[in-house]
Design a protein around this motif. Structure first.
Motif, PDB file in Angstrom:
ATOM      1  N   UNK A  36       4.155   6.009   4.553  1.00 28.40           N
ATOM      2  CA  UNK A  36       3.904   4.738   3.883  1.00 28.40           C
ATOM      3  C   UNK A  36       2.684   4.037   4.465  1.00 28.40           C
ATOM      4  N   UNK A  37       2.455   4.220   5.764  1.00 28.43           N
ATOM      5  CA  UNK A  37       1.295   3.600   6.397  1.00 28.43           C
ATOM      6  C   UNK A  37      -0.003   4.123   5.805  1.00 28.43           C
ATOM      7  N   UNK A  38      -0.058   5.432   5.573  1.00 33.21           N
ATOM      8  CA  UNK A  38      -1.262   6.028   4.981  1.00 33.21           C
ATOM      9  C   UNK A  38      -1.383   5.631   3.517  1.00 33.21           C
ATOM     10  N   UNK A  39      -0.281   5.718   2.788  1.00 34.19           N
ATOM     11  CA  UNK A  39      -0.308   5.362   1.370  1.00 34.19           C
ATOM     12  C   UNK A  39      -0.778   3.924   1.183  1.00 34.19           C
ATOM     13  N   UNK A  40      -0.347   3.052   2.069  1.00 34.11           N
ATOM     14  CA  UNK A  40      -0.712   1.638   1.972  1.00 34.11           C
ATOM     15  C   UNK A  40      -2.216   1.435   2.009  1.00 34.11           C
ATOM     16  N   UNK A  41      -2.941   2.308   2.705  1.00 35.37           N
ATOM     17  CA  UNK A  41      -4.399   2.198   2.781  1.00 35.37           C
ATOM     18  C   UNK A  41      -5.090   2.836   1.579  1.00 35.37           C
ATOM     19  N   UNK A  42      -4.349   3.620   0.790  1.00 29.78           N
ATOM     20  CA  UNK A  42      -4.952   4.396  -0.299  1.00 29.78           C
ATOM     21  C   UNK A  42      -4.775   3.761  -1.670  1.00 29.78           C
ATOM     22  N   UNK A  43      -3.886   2.774  -1.790  1.00 28.35           N
ATOM     23  CA  UNK A  43      -3.590   2.170  -3.087  1.00 28.35           C
ATOM     24  C   UNK A  43      -4.081   0.730  -3.127  1.00 28.35           C
TER      25      UNK A  43
END
Length: 251
Positions: free
Chosen positions: A187-194
């Motif tokens: 979720x930490x990575x996804x949060x930076x991608x969306x």
């Protein structure tokens, strides 16, 4: 360990102090402006760790570093949801978005203790961060995700996502057609991608898109409960410390 907080809002500074000391550390000094911080650094030994708010009452805190060669580790604290800061995460210790989550604070401090206690921040390019804050480059956000199903790959459009969630150390996409897909990310990575205008991380477990929010209900302990169109496996609760920010996000 010598720790200082530089934060112009005194209630926020005291709250952060309590959270840090709850983790067994001692905050030695609290400063509230660029001018005060410059004067303090000119007359005191530099600390091991600085919690640094970016926007102070009398200017950007980076102005401190233009006048003082500070040899301390830094954890940024900021209300800016600026992706630009992420590019400097490996050079500094970490950054924490307000309202500060206690678990994220604990992780940042653990990172400081374990890896960076003897490092300096001399390689951190404050001028570059300032430029990116004032004139941010338009970021390209992800429009699709690929997930592995057996020996095949399935492409899921960002418009199909009802929520992202974590469970049993795995991260999943739940789609509007009521399907779940394991994704090789966090979720930490996804949060930076969306796009943060369209998606919000309501808790450590869930990221939801605004368009999928069917209903918002008042929940216990000053929290909010989100009703999604098809996801029913668990309650989607807005963490109490994120409720104010969430309300601003939904407008």
């Amino acid at each position: 360990m010598n720790i200082i907080i530089i934060e112009d809002e005194k209630p926020a500074a005291r709250l952060l102090q309590r959270k840090v000391e709850k983790l067994g550390l001692q905050v030695n000094t609290m400063l509230h402006s660029v001018e005060e911080a410059i004067s303090w650094f000119q007359n005191n030994p530099h600390p091991d760790l600085i919690f640094l708010d970016i926007q102070l009452s009398d200017g950007l805190s980076f102005e401190i570093f233009e006048q003082i060669d500070i040899k301390s580790a830094v954890i940024f604290t900021t209300a800016y949801d600026e992706y630009a800061l992420r590019a400097f995460k490996l050079n500094s210790i970490d950054y924490l978005l307000k309202p500060i989550d206690e678990e994220e604070l604990s992780i940042a401090i653990s990172k400081f203790k374990n890896q960076f206690q003897k490092n300096t921040i001399s390689s951190l390019d404050f001028e570059a961060i300032k430029r990116m804050l004032v004139n941010p480059v338009e970021k390209e956000y992800k429009k699709r995700f690929s997930v592995k199903i057996g020996q095949q790959l399935k492409v899921i459009s960002i418009d199909e996502v009802e929520c992202f969630y974590s469970e049993n150390k795995g991260t999943y996409i739940h789609t509007l057609d009521n399907r779940d897909y394991l994704i090789d990310s966090t979720l930490e990575v996804i949060e930076t991608e969306i796009n943060p205008k369209d998606f919000y991380r309501v808790s450590r477990k869930f990221i939801v898109p605004l368009k999928a929010v069917k209903e918002i209900q008042v929940y216990s302990n000053s929290r909010l409960k989100i009703i999604l169109p098809t996801y029913k496996d668990d309650e989607v609760i807005v963490a109490r410390e994120r409720v104010g920010d969430f309300k601003e996000w939904i407008g």
